[in-house]
Motif scaffolding. Sequence first.
Motif, PDB file in Angstrom:
ATOM      1  N   ILE A  91       0.791  -1.386  -0.052  1.00  0.00           N
ATOM      2  CA  ILE A  91      -0.002   0.282   0.000  1.00  0.00           C
ATOM      3  C   ILE A  91       0.946   1.247   0.230  1.00  0.00           C
ATOM      4  N   HIS A  92       0.478   2.312  -0.948  1.00  0.00           N
ATOM      5  CA  HIS A  92       1.291   3.394  -0.961  1.00  0.00           C
ATOM      6  C   HIS A  92       0.706   4.523  -0.216  1.00  0.00           C
ATOM      7  N   LEU A  93       1.433   4.781   0.998  1.00  0.00           N
ATOM      8  CA  LEU A  93       1.078   5.538   2.020  1.00  0.00           C
ATOM      9  C   LEU A  93       1.432   7.133   1.675  1.00  0.00           C
ATOM     10  N   SER A  94       2.719   7.319   1.115  1.00  0.00           N
ATOM     11  CA  SER A  94       2.895   8.650   0.953  1.00  0.00           C
ATOM     12  C   SER A  94       4.202   8.720  -0.092  1.00  0.00           C
ATOM     13  N   ASN A  95       4.382   9.964  -0.650  1.00  0.00           N
ATOM     14  CA  ASN A  95       5.207  10.219  -2.126  1.00  0.00           C
ATOM     15  C   ASN A  95       5.861  11.590  -1.743  1.00  0.00           C
ATOM     16  N   ARG A  96       7.257  11.678  -1.781  1.00  0.00           N
ATOM     17  CA  ARG A  96       7.816  12.965  -1.531  1.00  0.00           C
ATOM     18  C   ARG A  96       8.741  12.828  -2.698  1.00  0.00           C
ATOM     19  N   ILE A  97       8.776  14.040  -3.595  1.00  0.00           N
ATOM     20  CA  ILE A  97       9.641  14.346  -4.682  1.00  0.00           C
ATOM     21  C   ILE A  97      10.353  15.603  -4.182  1.00  0.00           C
ATOM     22  N   ARG A  98      11.842  15.836  -4.773  1.00  0.00           N
ATOM     23  CA  ARG A  98      12.535  16.768  -4.759  1.00  0.00           C
ATOM     24  C   ARG A  98      13.017  17.363  -6.188  1.00  0.00           C
ATOM     25  N   ILE A  99      12.806  18.403  -6.645  1.00  0.00           N
ATOM     26  CA  ILE A  99      13.127  18.844  -7.861  1.00  0.00           C
ATOM     27  C   ILE A  99      14.473  19.718  -7.630  1.00  0.00           C
ATOM     28  N   HIS A 100      15.775  19.298  -7.990  1.00  0.00           N
ATOM     29  CA  HIS A 100      16.705  20.048  -7.573  1.00  0.00           C
ATOM     30  C   HIS A 100      17.101  21.232  -8.718  1.00  0.00           C
ATOM     31  N   ARG A 101      16.887  20.873  -9.941  1.00  0.00           N
ATOM     32  CA  ARG A 101      17.088  22.128 -11.129  1.00  0.00           C
ATOM     33  C   ARG A 101      15.757  21.771 -12.010  1.00  0.00           C
ATOM     34  N   PRO A 102      15.501  22.680 -13.020  1.00  0.00           N
ATOM     35  CA  PRO A 102      14.339  22.556 -13.858  1.00  0.00           C
ATOM     36  C   PRO A 102      14.728  21.179 -14.808  1.00  0.00           C
ATOM     37  N   LEU A 103      13.486  20.575 -15.063  1.00  0.00           N
ATOM     38  CA  LEU A 103      13.574  19.193 -15.817  1.00  0.00           C
ATOM     39  C   LEU A 103      13.563  19.642 -17.420  1.00  0.00           C
ATOM     40  N   GLY A 104      14.302  20.484 -17.807  1.00  0.00           N
ATOM     41  CA  GLY A 104      14.016  20.569 -19.304  1.00  0.00           C
ATOM     42  C   GLY A 104      15.263  20.316 -19.987  1.00  0.00           C
ATOM     43  N   GLY A 105      14.966  19.963 -21.356  1.00  0.00           N
ATOM     44  CA  GLY A 105      16.247  19.892 -22.341  1.00  0.00           C
ATOM     45  C   GLY A 105      16.852  18.685 -22.118  1.00  0.00           C
ATOM     46  N   ILE A 106      16.158  17.529 -21.403  1.00  0.00           N
ATOM     47  CA  ILE A 106      16.783  16.277 -20.832  1.00  0.00           C
ATOM     48  C   ILE A 106      16.580  15.202 -22.164  1.00  0.00           C
ATOM     49  N   SER A 107      17.321  14.329 -22.463  1.00  0.00           N
ATOM     50  CA  SER A 107      17.289  13.203 -23.226  1.00  0.00           C
ATOM     51  C   SER A 107      17.830  11.947 -22.455  1.00  0.00           C
ATOM     52  N   ASP A 108      18.991  11.825 -22.283  1.00  0.00           N
ATOM     53  CA  ASP A 108      19.408  10.776 -21.221  1.00  0.00           C
ATOM     54  C   ASP A 108      19.743  11.016 -19.914  1.00  0.00           C
ATOM     55  N   LEU A 109      19.298  10.038 -19.027  1.00  0.00           N
ATOM     56  CA  LEU A 109      19.099  10.139 -17.723  1.00  0.00           C
ATOM     57  C   LEU A 109      19.607   8.747 -16.964  1.00  0.00           C
ATOM     58  N   PHE A 110      20.467   8.899 -15.937  1.00  0.00           N
ATOM     59  CA  PHE A 110      20.658   7.864 -15.188  1.00  0.00           C
ATOM     60  C   PHE A 110      19.711   7.649 -13.809  1.00  0.00           C
ATOM     61  N   ILE A 111      19.241   6.456 -13.841  1.00  0.00           N
ATOM     62  CA  ILE A 111      18.336   6.337 -12.645  1.00  0.00           C
ATOM     63  C   ILE A 111      18.690   5.358 -11.922  1.00  0.00           C
ATOM     64  N   GLY A 112      18.414   5.510 -10.581  1.00  0.00           N
ATOM     65  CA  GLY A 112      18.816   4.435  -9.692  1.00  0.00           C
ATOM     66  C   GLY A 112      17.666   4.309  -8.407  1.00  0.00           C
ATOM     67  N   VAL A 113      17.348   3.133  -7.988  1.00  0.00           N
ATOM     68  CA  VAL A 113      16.489   2.676  -7.125  1.00  0.00           C
ATOM     69  C   VAL A 113      16.799   1.755  -6.146  1.00  0.00           C
ATOM     70  N   HIS A 114      16.541   2.085  -4.968  1.00  0.00           N
ATOM     71  CA  HIS A 114      16.845   1.102  -3.758  1.00  0.00           C
ATOM     72  C   HIS A 114      15.641   1.277  -2.829  1.00  0.00           C
ATOM     73  N   ALA A 115      15.804   0.424  -1.829  1.00  0.00           N
ATOM     74  CA  ALA A 115      14.597   0.635  -0.755  1.00  0.00           C
ATOM     75  C   ALA A 115      15.468   0.565   0.693  1.00  0.00           C
ATOM     76  N   GLN A 116      14.982   1.432   1.657  1.00  0.00           N
ATOM     77  CA  GLN A 116      15.657   1.614   2.960  1.00  0.00           C
ATOM     78  C   GLN A 116      14.582   1.696   4.108  1.00  0.00           C
ATOM     79  N   ASN A 117      14.930   2.036   5.143  1.00  0.00           N
ATOM     80  CA  ASN A 117      14.233   2.674   6.099  1.00  0.00           C
ATOM     81  C   ASN A 117      13.047   1.735   6.576  1.00  0.00           C
ATOM     82  N   LEU A 118      13.311   0.388   6.904  1.00  0.00           N
ATOM     83  CA  LEU A 118      12.141  -0.530   7.307  1.00  0.00           C
ATOM     84  C   LEU A 118      11.865  -0.216   8.826  1.00  0.00           C
ATOM     85  N   LYS A 119      10.525   0.061   8.902  1.00  0.00           N
ATOM     86  CA  LYS A 119      10.043   0.354  10.356  1.00  0.00           C
ATOM     87  C   LYS A 119       8.542  -0.035  10.808  1.00  0.00           C
TER      88      LYS A 119
END
Length: 282
Positions: A91-119
């Motif tokens: 169940i998806h309880l909450s979601n937080r995004i942070r945009i550090h710089r404007p998401l313009g003029g983007i073609s190739d990106l490097f994406i990372g995913v991991h899980a943490q903070n088990l409570k």
Amino acid sequence: MQWQTVGSPPFLAPLYWRAALKRKITGTALPEQGLRCRVSVNPKAVAAYRKVCGFADSAVLPATYPHILAFGLQMQLLTAKSFPFPLLGLIHLSNRIRIHRPLGGISDLFIGVHAQNLKPHAKGATFDLVTTVEDSLGLLWEAESRMLCRGVKLEGAASDEAQSPPTQVSEVSRWKAPADIGRRYARVSGDYNPIHLSALTAKLFGFPQAIAHGLWNKARTLAALGEHLPAANIEINVEFKKPVRLPSEVTLWASAPGSSGEFVLKGAGDIEHMVGKWQPIA
């Protein structure tokens, strides 16, 4: 954290098969491994996403779009043998995004995913699914989705960090969440969770009707807020409350435009579906 680099975004069909077969909790520790992958932004896919979520055309990607680019990697992480919880039923309880710089003029990106903070949680256990997006200049965007797995037994006291509903808000917009929006969003996002697709498939998981994807609610809200929010150096936090049953109509209330503010998405009878806030990145 150990990182495994994947050559290309994974094909989703086998991952859904893997998710369908895994129904048991197999452990109480998160794997110490993350996945990384280079992805390309496809303008046609972005245009289809804009249409489903109500975003206007722009040279800048929608604030929530990196979730779509990361979805295959997230699925691969959450359906791996080493992952202790079954994907179906999270169940998806909450979601937080942070945009550090404007998401313009983007073609190739490097994406990372991991899980943490088990409570521990009153209904089981929660963990954060963390996604980072980098371009050639470094960190561009990041997100944490807090997920609940029911029935997990962990040592320790459960904490409750609910966001209080906003007070200084006025009505900004209202829209219909049509019966087919779950299927339409699935086509642009890859997220074919049965609870979103039809009343028939939702009933298999204990829901009387199909419900809207939480990230569609967030995307549709940010589309409606439009110029209300800064384009970068911003953190947008939401908590998902009562699901939006399909079809229904919802109303968005928000504070005045500015560097920080609050919003709430309500349904019939003032039911709260989602509360959120935006602020500069600390």
